[in-house]
Design a protein around this motif. Sequence first.
Motif, PDB file in Angstrom:
ATOM      1  N   ALA A  75      17.671 -19.895  46.861  1.00  0.00           N
ATOM      2  CA  ALA A  75      17.221 -20.175  45.495  1.00  0.00           C
ATOM      3  C   ALA A  75      16.596 -18.924  44.886  1.00  0.00           C
ATOM      4  CB  ALA A  75      16.199 -21.311  45.500  1.00  0.00           C
ATOM      5  N   PRO A  76      16.742 -18.759  43.578  1.00  0.00           N
ATOM      6  CA  PRO A  76      16.086 -17.627  42.915  1.00  0.00           C
ATOM      7  C   PRO A  76      14.572 -17.725  43.071  1.00  0.00           C
ATOM      8  CG  PRO A  76      17.627 -18.735  41.427  1.00  0.00           C
ATOM      9  CD  PRO A  76      17.498 -19.587  42.649  1.00  0.00           C
ATOM     10  N   SER A  77      13.911 -16.596  43.032  1.00  0.00           N
ATOM     11  CA  SER A  77      12.455 -16.604  43.098  1.00  0.00           C
ATOM     12  C   SER A  77      11.901 -16.658  41.675  1.00  0.00           C
ATOM     13  CB  SER A  77      11.940 -15.363  43.830  1.00  0.00           C
ATOM     14  OG  SER A  77      12.381 -14.204  43.163  1.00  0.00           O
ATOM     15  N   GLY A  78      10.667 -17.072  41.556  1.00  0.00           N
ATOM     16  CA  GLY A  78      10.024 -17.111  40.254  1.00  0.00           C
ATOM     17  C   GLY A  78      10.145 -18.455  39.571  1.00  0.00           C
ATOM     18  N   ALA A  79       9.488 -18.532  38.432  1.00  0.00           N
ATOM     19  CA  ALA A  79       9.449 -19.771  37.659  1.00  0.00           C
ATOM     20  C   ALA A  79      10.793 -20.012  36.971  1.00  0.00           C
ATOM     21  CB  ALA A  79       8.335 -19.697  36.622  1.00  0.00           C
ATOM     22  N   CYS A  80      10.975 -21.258  36.531  1.00  0.00           N
ATOM     23  CA  CYS A  80      12.207 -21.630  35.843  1.00  0.00           C
ATOM     24  C   CYS A  80      11.872 -22.693  34.791  1.00  0.00           C
ATOM     25  CB  CYS A  80      13.242 -22.152  36.833  1.00  0.00           C
ATOM     26  SG  CYS A  80      12.655 -23.492  37.887  1.00  0.00           S
ATOM     27  N   LYS A  81      12.805 -22.940  33.914  1.00  0.00           N
ATOM     28  CA  LYS A  81      12.632 -23.940  32.861  1.00  0.00           C
ATOM     29  C   LYS A  81      13.092 -25.297  33.380  1.00  0.00           C
ATOM     30  CE  LYS A  81      13.921 -25.016  28.152  1.00  0.00           C
ATOM     31  NZ  LYS A  81      14.755 -24.670  27.010  1.00  0.00           N
ATOM     32  N   ASN A  82      12.226 -26.298  33.295  1.00  0.00           N
ATOM     33  CA  ASN A  82      12.556 -27.645  33.781  1.00  0.00           C
ATOM     34  C   ASN A  82      13.917 -28.096  33.267  1.00  0.00           C
ATOM     35  OD1 ASN A  82      10.255 -27.947  35.293  1.00  0.00           O
ATOM     36  ND2 ASN A  82       9.119 -29.013  33.690  1.00  0.00           N
ATOM     37  N   GLY A  83      14.708 -28.651  34.171  1.00  0.00           N
ATOM     38  CA  GLY A  83      16.030 -29.146  33.826  1.00  0.00           C
ATOM     39  C   GLY A  83      17.141 -28.137  34.017  1.00  0.00           C
ATOM     40  N   ALA A  84      16.793 -26.858  34.195  1.00  0.00           N
ATOM     41  CA  ALA A  84      17.820 -25.835  34.398  1.00  0.00           C
ATOM     42  C   ALA A  84      18.473 -26.022  35.765  1.00  0.00           C
ATOM     43  CB  ALA A  84      17.202 -24.443  34.297  1.00  0.00           C
ATOM     44  N   GLN A  85      19.705 -25.586  35.883  1.00  0.00           N
ATOM     45  CA  GLN A  85      20.411 -25.599  37.161  1.00  0.00           C
ATOM     46  C   GLN A  85      21.056 -24.243  37.367  1.00  0.00           C
ATOM     47  OE1 GLN A  85      23.249 -28.778  37.455  1.00  0.00           O
ATOM     48  NE2 GLN A  85      21.679 -30.329  37.754  1.00  0.00           N
ATOM     49  N   ILE A  86      21.168 -23.870  38.629  1.00  0.00           N
ATOM     50  CA  ILE A  86      21.866 -22.625  38.969  1.00  0.00           C
ATOM     51  C   ILE A  86      22.582 -22.829  40.287  1.00  0.00           C
ATOM     52  CG2 ILE A  86      19.886 -21.581  40.153  1.00  0.00           C
ATOM     53  CD1 ILE A  86      20.826 -18.898  38.773  1.00  0.00           C
ATOM     54  N   SER A  87      23.774 -22.247  40.398  1.00  0.00           N
ATOM     55  CA  SER A  87      24.564 -22.318  41.619  1.00  0.00           C
ATOM     56  C   SER A  87      24.629 -20.922  42.224  1.00  0.00           C
ATOM     57  CB  SER A  87      25.970 -22.833  41.316  1.00  0.00           C
ATOM     58  OG  SER A  87      25.899 -24.172  40.866  1.00  0.00           O
ATOM     59  N   VAL A  88      24.208 -20.819  43.491  1.00  0.00           N
ATOM     60  CA  VAL A  88      24.117 -19.533  44.166  1.00  0.00           C
ATOM     61  C   VAL A  88      25.191 -19.466  45.261  1.00  0.00           C
ATOM     62  CG1 VAL A  88      22.592 -17.979  45.441  1.00  0.00           C
ATOM     63  CG2 VAL A  88      21.622 -19.525  43.718  1.00  0.00           C
ATOM     64  N   PRO A  89      26.072 -18.465  45.219  1.00  0.00           N
ATOM     65  CA  PRO A  89      27.134 -18.345  46.218  1.00  0.00           C
ATOM     66  C   PRO A  89      26.583 -18.230  47.644  1.00  0.00           C
ATOM     67  CG  PRO A  89      27.547 -16.876  44.374  1.00  0.00           C
ATOM     68  CD  PRO A  89      26.151 -17.404  44.203  1.00  0.00           C
ATOM     69  N   TYR A  90      27.290 -18.842  48.584  1.00  0.00           N
ATOM     70  CA  TYR A  90      26.936 -18.702  50.001  1.00  0.00           C
ATOM     71  C   TYR A  90      28.187 -18.797  50.858  1.00  0.00           C
ATOM     72  CZ  TYR A  90      27.475 -23.506  51.813  1.00  0.00           C
ATOM     73  OH  TYR A  90      27.971 -24.706  52.260  1.00  0.00           O
ATOM     74  N   LYS A  91      28.038 -18.347  52.103  1.00  0.00           N
ATOM     75  CA  LYS A  91      29.081 -18.464  53.117  1.00  0.00           C
ATOM     76  C   LYS A  91      28.415 -18.964  54.394  1.00  0.00           C
ATOM     77  CE  LYS A  91      32.122 -14.817  51.433  1.00  0.00           C
ATOM     78  NZ  LYS A  91      32.925 -13.654  51.804  1.00  0.00           N
ATOM     79  N   ALA A  92      29.193 -19.640  55.201  1.00  0.00           N
ATOM     80  CA  ALA A  92      28.705 -20.118  56.490  1.00  0.00           C
ATOM     81  C   ALA A  92      29.901 -20.433  57.371  1.00  0.00           C
ATOM     82  CB  ALA A  92      27.844 -21.368  56.313  1.00  0.00           C
ATOM     83  N   ILE A  93      29.608 -20.667  58.624  1.00  0.00           N
ATOM     84  CA  ILE A  93      30.601 -21.205  59.547  1.00  0.00           C
ATOM     85  C   ILE A  93      30.069 -22.556  59.990  1.00  0.00           C
ATOM     86  CG2 ILE A  93      31.699 -20.969  61.806  1.00  0.00           C
ATOM     87  CD1 ILE A  93      31.668 -17.943  61.325  1.00  0.00           C
ATOM     88  N   TYR A  94      30.894 -23.589  59.854  1.00  0.00           N
ATOM     89  CA  TYR A  94      30.517 -24.932  60.284  1.00  0.00           C
ATOM     90  C   TYR A  94      31.268 -25.262  61.570  1.00  0.00           C
ATOM     91  CZ  TYR A  94      28.146 -25.669  55.880  1.00  0.00           C
ATOM     92  OH  TYR A  94      27.271 -25.565  54.827  1.00  0.00           O
ATOM     93  N   THR A  95      30.519 -25.792  62.545  1.00  0.00           N
ATOM     94  CA  THR A  95      31.122 -26.235  63.789  1.00  0.00           C
ATOM     95  C   THR A  95      30.876 -27.722  63.935  1.00  0.00           C
ATOM     96  OG1 THR A  95      29.151 -25.694  65.073  1.00  0.00           O
ATOM     97  CG2 THR A  95      30.844 -23.993  64.919  1.00  0.00           C
ATOM     98  N   PHE A  96      31.857 -28.417  64.510  1.00  0.00           N
ATOM     99  CA  PHE A  96      31.806 -29.876  64.642  1.00  0.00           C
ATOM    100  C   PHE A  96      31.975 -30.230  66.123  1.00  0.00           C
ATOM    101  CE2 PHE A  96      33.186 -28.758  60.434  1.00  0.00           C
ATOM    102  CZ  PHE A  96      32.422 -29.587  59.629  1.00  0.00           C
ATOM    103  N   PHE A  97      31.163 -31.188  66.587  1.00  0.00           N
ATOM    104  CA  PHE A  97      31.151 -31.574  67.995  1.00  0.00           C
ATOM    105  C   PHE A  97      31.318 -33.063  68.138  1.00  0.00           C
ATOM    106  CE2 PHE A  97      29.059 -27.551  67.793  1.00  0.00           C
ATOM    107  CZ  PHE A  97      29.327 -26.924  69.000  1.00  0.00           C
ATOM    108  N   THR A  98      31.938 -33.473  69.255  1.00  0.00           N
ATOM    109  CA  THR A  98      32.032 -34.884  69.631  1.00  0.00           C
ATOM    110  C   THR A  98      31.444 -35.025  71.038  1.00  0.00           C
ATOM    111  OG1 THR A  98      34.222 -34.618  70.605  1.00  0.00           O
ATOM    112  CG2 THR A  98      34.132 -35.283  68.277  1.00  0.00           C
ATOM    113  N   PRO A  99      31.078 -36.240  71.425  1.00  0.00           N
ATOM    114  CA  PRO A  99      30.610 -36.421  72.803  1.00  0.00           C
ATOM    115  C   PRO A  99      31.719 -36.023  73.778  1.00  0.00           C
ATOM    116  CG  PRO A  99      30.079 -38.344  71.473  1.00  0.00           C
ATOM    117  CD  PRO A  99      30.995 -37.479  70.646  1.00  0.00           C
ATOM    118  N   ALA A 100      31.328 -35.318  74.857  1.00  0.00           N
ATOM    119  CA  ALA A 100      32.300 -34.918  75.875  1.00  0.00           C
ATOM    120  C   ALA A 100      32.819 -36.163  76.596  1.00  0.00           C
ATOM    121  CB  ALA A 100      31.673 -33.958  76.868  1.00  0.00           C
ATOM    122  N   ALA A 101      34.079 -36.143  76.952  1.00  0.00           N
ATOM    123  CA  ALA A 101      34.691 -37.286  77.621  1.00  0.00           C
ATOM    124  C   ALA A 101      34.198 -37.438  79.049  1.00  0.00           C
ATOM    125  CB  ALA A 101      36.197 -37.162  77.595  1.00  0.00           C
TER     126      ALA A 101
END
Length: 182
Positions: free
Chosen positions: A156-182
């Motif tokens: 999120a941006p730092s500092g104050a903001c005007k109520n009701g404003a929205q901003i979308s900030v780019p990001y990247k990640a790697i998601y991993t998914f797991f199941t119970p081992a058999a």
Amino acid sequence: MRRVGLLVGAAALLGLAACGTTTGTAKPTPVAQASPDAPVAVAAAVQVPAGQQLVGEYPATGVQTYSCTNGAWKGLEPAATLVDKTGKPIILHSRGPVWVSTVDGSAVEATPVDGAKNDVKGAVPELLLKTKTARGDGLFGKVSYVQRLATEGGVAPSGACKNGAQISVPYKAIYTFFTPAA
């Protein structure tokens, strides 16, 4: 197996950028493309419990959207696209948090595990999430845990903001998914 390809954010597909009025402007942070053979480091705080098996690892690109409430930025929702090894978008990630397979319609909703986060400087934290609900017999039908790893940007941006404003900030990640081992 690492799945790396062309990363396309859901917000970019929809032509979304920062919305509303802000006191600052979030700029995309340039990030390096991960090597297909490089292992993803996993901090102790976000390790999956014993008895789980990895069933999928997918790179994601998207945005973390924030809303201004009482003069401060609060997390509203993510919007990201996860891709397969060829770069084809196959999973949509959104508020919940929820991941939905665009291939088979299965879905998983997860909730962060208390205390299981790793703060990454200049990036949204890495997380360990436990499945709350899953549906379908496909990719996500039996998922028990999700990790958000190798995060870049999205803070999120730092500092104050005007109520009701929205901003979308780019990001990247790697998601991993797991199941119970058999």
